[in-house]
Design a protein around this motif. Sequence first.
Motif, short mmCIF file in Angstrom:
data_model
loop_
_atom_site.label_atom_id
_atom_site.label_comp_id
_atom_site.label_asym_id
_atom_site.label_seq_id
_atom_site.Cartn_x
_atom_site.Cartn_y
_atom_site.Cartn_z
N HIS A 151 2.28 8.29 10.44
CA HIS A 151 3.08 7.03 10.69
C HIS A 151 2.21 5.96 10.18
N VAL A 152 2.85 4.99 9.45
CA VAL A 152 1.89 3.77 9.14
C VAL A 152 2.61 2.57 9.61
N SER A 153 2.04 1.65 10.24
CA SER A 153 2.83 0.38 10.62
C SER A 153 1.77 -0.59 10.81
N THR A 154 2.28 -1.79 11.18
CA THR A 154 1.29 -2.82 11.42
C THR A 154 0.13 -2.60 12.57
N TRP A 155 0.41 -1.72 13.16
CA TRP A 155 -0.61 -1.16 14.25
C TRP A 155 -1.65 -0.26 13.87
N GLY A 156 -1.35 0.10 12.61
CA GLY A 156 -2.56 1.24 12.08
C GLY A 156 -1.51 2.54 11.65
N ARG A 188 7.37 -0.03 18.55
CA ARG A 188 6.29 0.58 17.89
C ARG A 188 6.49 1.84 16.83
N ASP A 189 7.51 2.42 16.95
CA ASP A 189 7.87 3.62 16.15
C ASP A 189 8.37 3.18 14.75
N ALA A 190 8.76 2.01 14.60
CA ALA A 190 9.27 1.39 13.14
C ALA A 190 7.94 1.41 12.36
N GLY A 191 8.41 1.48 11.13
CA GLY A 191 7.51 1.65 9.92
C GLY A 191 7.74 2.60 8.86
N TYR A 192 6.52 3.10 8.21
CA TYR A 192 6.54 4.26 7.17
C TYR A 192 6.06 5.44 7.61
N TYR A 193 7.03 6.51 7.27
CA TYR A 193 6.63 7.81 7.65
C TYR A 193 6.24 8.67 6.28
N VAL A 217 1.06 -1.33 0.17
CA VAL A 217 -0.02 -0.05 0.13
C VAL A 217 0.89 1.16 -0.07
N ALA A 218 1.95 1.23 0.75
CA ALA A 218 2.71 2.43 1.05
C ALA A 218 3.68 2.47 -0.44
N LEU A 219 3.91 1.75 -1.19
CA LEU A 219 4.61 1.87 -2.32
C LEU A 219 3.35 2.14 -3.53
N CYS A 220 2.41 1.79 -3.43
CA CYS A 220 1.45 2.24 -4.54
C CYS A 220 1.11 3.56 -3.95
#
Length: 225
Positions: free
Chosen positions: A68-73, A112-117, A17-20
Motif C-alpha cells: 500500500h502506497v499513500s501520502t503516509w508512506g 488512511r486506507d486510501a491510496g495505491y495498492y 511515482v506510481a504511474l512510472c
Amino acid sequence: MRPLRGCRGRGIVVRTVALCLAAGWALQTPGGVSLVVPQPNINATVAQNILLSVEYSCRGVATVEWKHVSTWGTTKIVEWKSGNYVNVSTVYKDRVTTFENGSIQLLNVGMRDAGYYFITVTEEHGTSTYGTIIVNVYEIIYEDLHFVAVLFVFLAAVSAILVCFMWLCNKSLRLFQKKMTHKLTGLEMLTNVFTVNVQCSHFCNTSPPASIASFQESNPASMRS
C-alpha cells in the motif's frame, strides 16, 4: 461525502511515482506470468469492506505480494506462496483475507486506507508481473446529519422545558399577587373598623361641654321630662 484530505503536492508526487513504476513494470512483464485487474479503481466509504480483485496465472508456483502506497508512506500488507505460507503485516492483522487467485479483502477500511495498492506476482523461476489498484475512501456525511438532527431535537426539548417553566412562574406570580391583594384589602378593612371603634370610644368617654352642663343644672325639670 467528503474526499480524503491530504497534501496536494505529496499526492501528485505519489501518483507520478506510481504511474512510472506501473509503466516500467508493464514493460518488464514476461510472458510466463499473466495478471488481470478487472477493477483498477475502487470507491469505498469508511467502515466498509472492499475486495481488491485480481486474477493471475503462471506455469509454476507463484509468490504474491501486496503493498500500500499513500501520502503516509509505503506499507507491506501481505505476502504468500500458494500452498506454502502466508505472512500478514502486523498493521493489517485480522483485517485482510487472501484468495488463491491473488485477490485480497480489506475489512473495515478507514481514511488512511486510501491510496495505491500494488500487487507483485513472482514465479518460482524469478519472473514477475505487476498490477495497480487505486482506492478512494470517503467519509459518510449522514453521520453529520444525524448529529445535527439530534442537536436540533435536544434544543427543541430544552426550549419546550423553558417555555413551560416560564409559564409556571408567570402563573405562580399571578396567584401570589392575587393573594396579596386580598390580604391588603382585608387589612385595610380591619384598619378602618379599628379607626371607627377608636373614634367612637373617644367620643363616648369625653365630658359634655360647660354650656350644656350649666343648662342641665338650671333646668333640672326639663331634664327629667
